[in-house]
Design an enzyme around this catalytic site. Structure first.
Site, mmCIF file in Angstrom:
data_model
loop_
_atom_site.group_PDB
_atom_site.id
_atom_site.type_symbol
_atom_site.label_atom_id
_atom_site.label_comp_id
_atom_site.label_asym_id
_atom_site.label_seq_id
_atom_site.Cartn_x
_atom_site.Cartn_y
_atom_site.Cartn_z
ATOM 1 N N LYS A 126 -30.395 -24.831 6.847
ATOM 2 C CA LYS A 126 -29.530 -24.054 5.951
ATOM 3 C C LYS A 126 -29.927 -24.161 4.479
ATOM 4 O O LYS A 126 -29.773 -23.225 3.711
ATOM 5 C CB LYS A 126 -28.069 -24.486 6.114
ATOM 6 C CG LYS A 126 -27.479 -24.226 7.497
ATOM 7 C CD LYS A 126 -27.052 -22.811 7.648
ATOM 8 C CE LYS A 126 -26.561 -22.382 9.015
ATOM 9 N NZ LYS A 126 -26.158 -23.359 9.987
ATOM 10 N N SER A 165 -33.273 -27.034 14.744
ATOM 11 C CA SER A 165 -32.667 -26.500 13.515
ATOM 12 C C SER A 165 -31.915 -27.545 12.701
ATOM 13 O O SER A 165 -31.762 -27.404 11.489
ATOM 14 C CB SER A 165 -31.738 -25.333 13.864
ATOM 15 O OG SER A 165 -30.809 -25.713 14.856
ATOM 16 N N GLU A 218 -18.869 -19.283 3.504
ATOM 17 C CA GLU A 218 -18.146 -19.559 4.745
ATOM 18 C C GLU A 218 -18.929 -20.646 5.477
ATOM 19 O O GLU A 218 -20.124 -20.819 5.241
ATOM 20 C CB GLU A 218 -18.076 -18.295 5.613
ATOM 21 C CG GLU A 218 -19.301 -18.020 6.515
ATOM 22 C CD GLU A 218 -20.606 -17.766 5.746
ATOM 23 O OE1 GLU A 218 -20.528 -17.341 4.583
ATOM 24 O OE2 GLU A 218 -21.693 -18.009 6.309
HETATM 25 C C1 LIG Z 1 -25.755 -23.072 11.329
HETATM 26 C C2 LIG Z 1 -26.635 -23.675 12.313
HETATM 27 C C3 LIG Z 1 -27.188 -22.926 13.372
HETATM 28 C C4 LIG Z 1 -26.809 -21.502 13.664
HETATM 29 O O1 LIG Z 1 -27.085 -20.597 12.660
HETATM 30 P P1 LIG Z 1 -28.331 -19.627 12.688
HETATM 31 O O2 LIG Z 1 -28.110 -18.766 11.501
HETATM 32 O O3 LIG Z 1 -28.324 -18.873 13.970
HETATM 33 O O4 LIG Z 1 -29.548 -20.467 12.543
HETATM 34 C C5 LIG Z 1 -28.081 -23.537 14.213
HETATM 35 N N1 LIG Z 1 -28.409 -24.849 14.057
HETATM 36 C C6 LIG Z 1 -27.898 -25.593 13.062
HETATM 37 C C7 LIG Z 1 -28.293 -27.024 12.960
HETATM 38 C C8 LIG Z 1 -26.998 -25.043 12.167
HETATM 39 O O5 LIG Z 1 -26.492 -25.800 11.191
#
Ligand SMILES: *Cc1c(COP(=O)(O)O)cnc(C)c1O
Length: 400
Positions: free
Chosen positions: A89, A377, A111
Site C-alpha cells: 500500500k 502483498s 478509506e
Molecule cells: C489491501 C491489501 C490487499 C488487497 O488490496 P488490493 O488493492 O487488491 O491489492 C491485499 N493484500 C494486502 C496485504 C493488503 O493490505
C-alpha cells in the site's frame, strides 16, 4: 488492442468516472493533472528516492525452495511484505501524497479495510505534515485493532462507520461523502485500483514499480525477463495491477488472480466478485459488482478484511471477461491453511490477503521448469490473532 486503460478511462466496457455533480470539476482537474505530474522528472526523483530510502525498495524476489519442491515449479516470491508499514500500500500512498501537495491540497482523507491502507496513508501524512482522516468500518475497527492504534499513534483521526455491514464498502461510501463536502481543499487517497477514472490507472501506475523490479530481478536470477506465471490476490486489485503492469500485453505470461471465496461462492457468503458479480456501478466506476436483481449491493463476506469488498477494479473485470487472466476463488479455510504452510515451509507469515494467492498454487498444474512469480502483498503480523483462532483450518500445521 491493449489491456491498459484507454484515453476515456475505460478498460473494455469497464471503468469511467460516474461521480456526483459536485465532484465533477475535482475529478476532471485530477484527470488533467495526474499524468503530467507523475511523469515529470521532479516527481519521479522524489518518488523513487522515497521508495528506496523510506520504503526499502527494491523489495527482494526470493526463490522459495521448499515451496517450489512442493508445487513442482520454480516459485519466486515478490516480497512486498518487507516494505515499510508491512504491505504494498505504501507505494501508492507516497505517490498520491506527493501529487496532493503539488496540487495544493491541504487535507487528506482515506478509506481502509484491514487498516493497511489507513496505516500507509497516516504514515505519509505524518511524513508530509498533513492532517489525515481515515474512514473504517466499525467491524474492521474491531478485528484490526492494532492497525487502528498505529493510525492513531501516527496522528490520524479514525472515523468508524456503522452503516451496511460495517466494512470496506461502507467506509468508502463515507469517504466519498466527506470528499463531496470538501471537494476543493481535500485530496482523497484511494487505496486500490477502484473508484472513478483516473484512480484505477493512477494507482496501477504507482504500484507498477513491482513489475518493473520483477523484470530486472528475473533477468538476474533466471536470465529471462519474464515469468511463465504471475500470481496475486485481488481485493480491489492494486497489488495484482502492480505485479502484472509491465506484462499485461505480453501473452507469454499467464496471469492468475485469487479472489476471496469466503465460505464458498455457492453459499452466498463470499467476496468473490468476479465469480459472483454482474455489471453495475460502484464507487464511481462501471465494473462487476455483487448485487441483487434490482441492483442492491450484496454485502461481501471474507475472513480477510482487505479482500472484503463487493466490487473489483475495472482493469481486472476486463482481464477476467476477456480471459486474459484466470481467476480462482479461494475460501477462508484454504487461505488459512496456505498461510500456515508458508510459515512452516519458508519461515514467512503472510497477510491473510496474500494467503489467498498462495492457496491458488495447489489448484495449478505446473511443469517443473515453469517460473512462477507470486506477490506476497503483506505480512501477517496484523492477522496473528485470526490465525490462532482458526488453527483448526490449518490441518497438520495446527497441532501446536
Ligand atoms: C489491501 C491489501 C490487499 C488487497 O488490496 P488490493 O488493492 O487488491 O491489492 C491485499 N493484500 C494486502 C496485504 C493488503 O493490505
Amino acid at each position: 488492442m491493449s489491456y491498459q486503460v484507454d484515453e476515456k478511462g475505460f478498460y473494455g466496457e469497464f471503468g469511467g468516472a460516474y461521480v456526483p455533480e459536485i465532484l465533477y470539476a475535482t475529478v476532471e482537474n485530477l484527470k488533467k493533472e495526474y499524468l503530467k505530474v507523475i511523469e515529470s522528472e521532479e516527481f519521479q526523483k522524489e518518488y523513487m528516492a522515497l521508495l528506496r530510502d523510506y520504503v526499502g525498495r527494491p523489495s527482494p524476489l526470493y526463490l522459495a525452495k521448499r515451496m517450489s519442491e512442493k508445487y513442482g515449479c520454480q516459485l519466486y516470491l515478490k516480497r512486498e511484505d518487507l516494505n515499510h508499514t508491512g504491505a504494498h500500500k505504501i507505494n501508492n500512498t507516497i505517490g498520491q501524497i506527493l501529487l496532493a501537495k503539488k496540487m495544493g491540497k491541504k487535507r487528506i482523507i482515506a478509506e481502509t479495510g484491514a487498516g493497511q491502507h489507513g496505516v500507509a496513508t497516516a504514515t505519509v501524512c505524518a511524513l508530509m505534515d498533513m492532517p489525515c482522516v481515515v474512514y473504517q468500518g466499525a467491524l474492521d475497527v474491531e478485528r484490526q485493532h492494532t492497525n487502528v492504534e498505529r493510525m492513531k499513534m501516527l496522528g490520524a483521526e479514525i472515523r468508524p462507520v456503522t452503516s451496511g455491514n460495517c466494512t470496506l464498502k461502507d467506509a468508502t461510501n463515507e469517504a466519498i461523502r466527506d470528499w463531496c463536502c470538501h471537494p476543493s481543499d481535500t485530496f482523497y487517497i484511494i487505496g486500490s485500483t477502484v473508484g472513478p477514472h483516473p484512480y484505477p490507472d493512477m494507482v496501477a501506475r504507482l504500484q507498477s514499480i513491482i513489475s518493473k523490479e520483477i523484470k530486472e530481478q528475473l533477468v538476474e536470477k533466471t536470465g529471462r525477463d519474464y515469468p511463465d506465471y504471475l500470481m496475486a490476490c485481488v481485493g480491489g486489485g492494486s497489488n495484482a495491477a502492480g505485479t502484472i503492469y509491465h506484462y499485461i500485453d505480453d501473452e507469454r505470461v499467464k496471469i492468475v488472480l485469487a479472489e476471496a471465496g469466503g465460505l464458498g461462492v455457492e453459499t452466498g457468503h463470499t467476496a468473490a466478485t468476479i465469480h459472483a458479480g454482474s455489471l453495475g456501478i460502484l464507487h464511481g466506476a462501471r465494473t462487476l459488482v455483487m448485487q441483487t436483481a434490482d441492483g442492491q449491493i450484496i454485502e461481501a463476506e471474507s475472513i480477510s478484511a482487505g479482500l472484503d469488498y463487493p466490487g473489483i477494479g475495472p482493469m481486472h473485470a476486463n482481464l477476467a471477461t476477456q480471459h486474459r487472466a484466470t481467476v480462482l476463488s479461494i475460501n477462508d479455510d484454504e487461505a488459512v491453511k496456505a498461510a500456515y504452510e508458508l510459515t512452516r515451509l519458508e519461515g514467512i507469515i503472510p497477510a491473510l490477503e496474500s494467503a489467498h494467492a498462495l492457496a491458488a498454487l495447489g489448484k495449478m498444474n505446473f511443469r517443473k521448469e515453469d517460473v512462477v512469480v507470486l506477490t506476497v502483498s503483506g505480512r501477517g503480523d496484523k492477522d496473528v490473532e485470526t490465525y490462532l483462532s482458526h488453527k483448526e483450518m490449518a490441518g497438520e500445521y495446527g497441532n501446536f
